[in-house]
Design a protein around this motif. Sequence first.
Motif, PDB file in Angstrom:
ATOM      1  N   TRP A   1      43.738  34.381  47.339  1.00 24.72           N
ATOM      2  CA  TRP A   1      42.678  34.378  46.344  1.00 24.72           C
ATOM      3  C   TRP A   1      42.941  35.515  45.386  1.00 24.72           C
ATOM      4  O   TRP A   1      43.686  36.450  45.679  1.00 24.72           O
ATOM      5  N   SER A   2      42.320  35.422  44.230  1.00 28.63           N
ATOM      6  CA  SER A   2      42.545  36.424  43.208  1.00 28.63           C
ATOM      7  C   SER A   2      41.272  36.692  42.432  1.00 28.63           C
ATOM      8  O   SER A   2      40.352  35.879  42.423  1.00 28.63           O
ATOM      9  N   GLN A   3      41.272  37.788  41.791  1.00 24.43           N
ATOM     10  CA  GLN A   3      40.217  38.243  40.901  1.00 24.43           C
ATOM     11  C   GLN A   3      38.851  38.245  41.568  1.00 24.43           C
ATOM     12  O   GLN A   3      37.860  37.799  41.012  1.00 24.43           O
ATOM     13  N   MET A   4      38.824  38.813  42.766  1.00 21.65           N
ATOM     14  CA  MET A   4      37.560  39.100  43.424  1.00 21.65           C
ATOM     15  C   MET A   4      36.809  40.125  42.568  1.00 21.65           C
ATOM     16  O   MET A   4      35.591  40.115  42.499  1.00 21.65           O
ATOM     17  N   HIS A   5      37.588  40.998  41.945  1.00 22.26           N
ATOM     18  CA  HIS A   5      37.044  41.950  40.980  1.00 22.26           C
ATOM     19  C   HIS A   5      37.394  41.426  39.589  1.00 22.26           C
ATOM     20  O   HIS A   5      38.568  41.191  39.286  1.00 22.26           O
ATOM     21  N   GLY A   6      36.397  41.246  38.768  1.00 24.38           N
ATOM     22  CA  GLY A   6      36.585  40.625  37.465  1.00 24.38           C
ATOM     23  C   GLY A   6      37.525  41.362  36.533  1.00 24.38           C
ATOM     24  O   GLY A   6      38.074  40.784  35.609  1.00 24.38           O
ATOM     25  N   ASP A   7      37.727  42.651  36.780  1.00 20.06           N
ATOM     26  CA  ASP A   7      38.592  43.443  35.903  1.00 20.06           C
ATOM     27  C   ASP A   7      39.992  43.661  36.503  1.00 20.06           C
ATOM     28  O   ASP A   7      40.696  44.587  36.119  1.00 20.06           O
ATOM     29  N   GLU A   8      40.388  42.801  37.435  1.00 23.96           N
ATOM     30  CA  GLU A   8      41.719  42.907  38.045  1.00 23.96           C
ATOM     31  C   GLU A   8      42.438  41.555  37.944  1.00 23.96           C
ATOM     32  O   GLU A   8      42.546  40.810  38.919  1.00 23.96           O
ATOM     33  N   PRO A   9      42.975  41.224  36.760  1.00 22.55           N
ATOM     34  CA  PRO A   9      43.528  39.896  36.517  1.00 22.55           C
ATOM     35  C   PRO A   9      45.010  39.721  36.850  1.00 22.55           C
ATOM     36  O   PRO A   9      45.521  38.603  36.744  1.00 22.55           O
ATOM     37  N   THR A  10      45.702  40.757  37.249  1.00 14.99           N
ATOM     38  CA  THR A  10      47.158  40.668  37.411  1.00 14.99           C
ATOM     39  C   THR A  10      47.571  39.581  38.395  1.00 14.99           C
ATOM     40  O   THR A  10      48.462  38.782  38.124  1.00 14.99           O
ATOM     41  N   ALA A  11      46.931  39.526  39.546  1.00 13.55           N
ATOM     42  CA  ALA A  11      47.311  38.524  40.551  1.00 13.55           C
ATOM     43  C   ALA A  11      46.970  37.110  40.078  1.00 13.55           C
ATOM     44  O   ALA A  11      47.683  36.160  40.407  1.00 13.55           O
ATOM     45  N   THR A  12      45.915  36.959  39.296  1.00 10.93           N
ATOM     46  CA  THR A  12      45.576  35.640  38.763  1.00 10.93           C
ATOM     47  C   THR A  12      46.708  35.131  37.883  1.00 10.93           C
ATOM     48  O   THR A  12      47.154  33.986  38.016  1.00 10.93           O
ATOM     49  N   ALA A  13      47.193  35.977  36.989  1.00  8.55           N
ATOM     50  CA  ALA A  13      48.316  35.594  36.131  1.00  8.55           C
ATOM     51  C   ALA A  13      49.541  35.258  36.976  1.00  8.55           C
ATOM     52  O   ALA A  13      50.238  34.273  36.712  1.00  8.55           O
ATOM     53  N   ALA A  14      49.796  36.039  38.016  1.00 12.99           N
ATOM     54  CA  ALA A  14      50.952  35.783  38.892  1.00 12.99           C
ATOM     55  C   ALA A  14      50.810  34.441  39.608  1.00 12.99           C
ATOM     56  O   ALA A  14      51.806  33.729  39.803  1.00 12.99           O
ATOM     57  N   LEU A  15      49.604  34.072  39.993  1.00 11.57           N
ATOM     58  CA  LEU A  15      49.401  32.774  40.630  1.00 11.57           C
ATOM     59  C   LEU A  15      49.757  31.627  39.674  1.00 11.57           C
ATOM     60  O   LEU A  15      50.370  30.640  40.084  1.00 11.57           O
ATOM     61  N   PHE A  16      49.406  31.766  38.416  1.00 14.88           N
ATOM     62  CA  PHE A  16      49.749  30.712  37.463  1.00 14.88           C
ATOM     63  C   PHE A  16      51.252  30.680  37.181  1.00 14.88           C
ATOM     64  O   PHE A  16      51.809  29.608  36.927  1.00 14.88           O
ATOM     65  N   ASP A  17      51.923  31.825  37.277  1.00 18.10           N
ATOM     66  CA  ASP A  17      53.393  31.830  37.221  1.00 18.10           C
ATOM     67  C   ASP A  17      53.941  31.028  38.406  1.00 18.10           C
ATOM     68  O   ASP A  17      54.858  30.223  38.265  1.00 18.10           O
TER      69      ASP A  17
END
Length: 172
Positions: free
Chosen positions: A101-117
């Motif tokens: 899971w990603s972005q449990m904290h709304g201001d931490e988007p790095t892992a979300t972008a990595a998931l889409f990669d």
Amino acid sequence: MKKSIFPQSGIPLLGILFTILLSGIIMAQEKQLAWDLYNSYETFREQSLENRRFKYSDIVSLIEQLKNKNNFKVDKVGNSIEGRDIYLISLGTGKTKVFLWSQMHGDEPTATAALFDMFNFFKDESASPEFKKFLLSNLSIYIIPMVNPDGAEIFQRRNIVEIDLNRDVVRM
């Protein structure tokens, strides 16, 4: 009877040498695969998530695109407090289950972008097909790419009612 360098074990020298040689070949192949993936990163990088402060609306269309791809299953599994859909994206059929899971904290988007990669890598049918076949036949991968879409909307750690989703979990 073959001579062994380990008299008590009965392991023949030829067997040990074969094991060492095979291990070296496998390690070299893994190293090459790692380099190939590293060097092809730009091919799979999600171009639309350039801005660090991307929002929920920026990923919804990307999630919608996954619904039409063979390896992906997309399910709505809930809603945020402000009514934004929360999605679960599934890949693979293997026995071992992996949950990301990603972005449990709304201001931490790095892992979300990595998931889409990562999604882009799995969407590309020509990229490392044997490696992907191995992964997807051994793993069942479940991913929630944005747990806190309300916090992401205003780029803050907490959700819209000021709950830190991991530190305040007992309050919920």
